[in-house]
Design a protein around this motif. Structure first.
Motif, short mmCIF file in Angstrom:
data_model
loop_
_atom_site.label_atom_id
_atom_site.label_comp_id
_atom_site.label_asym_id
_atom_site.label_seq_id
_atom_site.Cartn_x
_atom_site.Cartn_y
_atom_site.Cartn_z
N ARG A 126 50.02 110.91 20.12
CA ARG A 126 50.09 109.76 20.20
C ARG A 126 51.49 109.27 19.11
O ARG A 126 52.16 108.44 19.59
N GLY A 127 51.68 109.96 18.66
CA GLY A 127 52.76 109.93 17.58
C GLY A 127 54.33 110.07 18.41
O GLY A 127 55.41 109.47 17.95
N ALA A 128 54.42 110.47 19.67
CA ALA A 128 55.30 109.97 20.61
C ALA A 128 55.15 109.00 21.72
O ALA A 128 56.87 108.86 21.67
N GLY A 129 55.18 107.63 21.42
CA GLY A 129 55.26 106.49 21.26
C GLY A 129 54.41 106.06 22.45
O GLY A 129 53.61 106.73 23.68
N ARG A 130 54.04 104.79 22.76
CA ARG A 130 52.90 104.98 23.83
C ARG A 130 53.73 104.29 25.11
O ARG A 130 54.41 103.86 25.80
N LEU A 131 52.79 105.00 25.68
CA LEU A 131 53.25 105.35 27.55
C LEU A 131 52.26 103.77 27.93
O LEU A 131 51.26 103.70 27.55
N PRO A 132 53.17 103.17 28.88
CA PRO A 132 52.39 102.05 30.42
C PRO A 132 51.49 102.96 30.76
O PRO A 132 51.73 103.70 31.32
N ALA A 133 50.35 102.47 31.29
CA ALA A 133 49.59 103.55 32.45
C ALA A 133 50.07 103.22 33.70
O ALA A 133 50.01 104.44 34.01
N ALA A 134 51.32 102.94 34.31
CA ALA A 134 51.43 103.23 35.25
C ALA A 134 52.89 104.06 35.15
O ALA A 134 53.23 104.64 35.96
N GLY A 135 53.93 104.18 33.57
CA GLY A 135 54.37 105.53 33.69
C GLY A 135 53.43 107.11 33.24
O GLY A 135 53.62 107.72 33.46
N VAL A 136 52.26 106.56 32.64
CA VAL A 136 51.00 107.92 32.59
C VAL A 136 50.86 108.45 34.01
O VAL A 136 51.03 109.48 34.48
N ALA A 137 51.21 107.18 35.10
CA ALA A 137 50.86 107.78 36.90
C ALA A 137 51.86 108.48 37.05
O ALA A 137 51.62 109.08 37.85
N LYS A 138 52.90 107.95 36.98
CA LYS A 138 54.42 108.66 37.40
C LYS A 138 54.63 110.29 36.80
O LYS A 138 55.31 111.21 37.59
N GLN A 139 53.87 110.21 35.07
CA GLN A 139 53.88 111.86 34.88
C GLN A 139 53.16 112.12 35.40
O GLN A 139 53.36 113.71 35.53
N ARG A 140 51.70 112.04 35.68
CA ARG A 140 51.04 112.93 36.87
C ARG A 140 51.26 112.68 38.09
O ARG A 140 51.48 114.05 37.96
#
Length: 150
Positions: A126-140
């Motif tokens: 959580r402390g690493a900073g917010r990621l937008p939902a599309a960014g989470v999909a990219k990470q996935r």
């Protein structure tokens, strides 16, 4: 809630306290189903997959991130494309997220030992900073390409 609690493997029964069961039952089971089987083509299954993802540091970070920030976009699970959105649940406490992930891992008997999720681990992500939902999909997508996500 009692049905979900009965599904826990013995090795994780003590980890999935009432908070994990409650959060999973109230926030996750409508889509992922009480037993984690998901709905083919609509909502990904957790059972049989989540402990594999949680076995690596990158996978653990992803699981925490997707719960915190949600995800939007197409994914492939079990050879089927799923297009949808997982809502963010960052309003949950770090402990509730850890407990819920521990409960989700307990829905199956992990193939190998999986470290317990902790509130401190969630706090770090959580402390690493917010990621937008599309960014989470990219990470996935990147983790899937590496074989971290089945």
């Amino acid at each position: 809630m009692l049905i979900a609690a009965g599904l826990l493997s013995a090795s994780y029964a003590s980890l999935a306290n009432a908070a994990g069961v409650q959060v999973f039952s109230s926030r996750c089971s409508a889509c992922h189903q009480p037993d984690g089987a998901g709905v083919p083509g609509q909502f990904p299954r957790l059972k049989g997959r989540i402990s594999q993802i949680a076995a690596s540091k990158d996978g653990r970070g992803y699981l925490i991130t997707v719960v915190l920030y949600g995800m939007f976009g197409a994914i492939n699970v079990d050879g089927r494309q799923i297009s949808g959105m997982m809502p963010p649940m960052g309003s949950l406490s770090d402990q509730d997220i850890a407990d819920t992930l521990n409960f989700a891992v307990a829905l199956e008997k992990p193939r190998k030992k999986v470290a317990v999720f902790t509130a401190a681990e969630v706090k770090t992500v959580r402390g690493a900073g917010r990621l937008p939902a599309a960014g989470v999909a990219k990470q996935r997508a990147e983790l899937a390409t590496k074989g971290v996500i089945p």
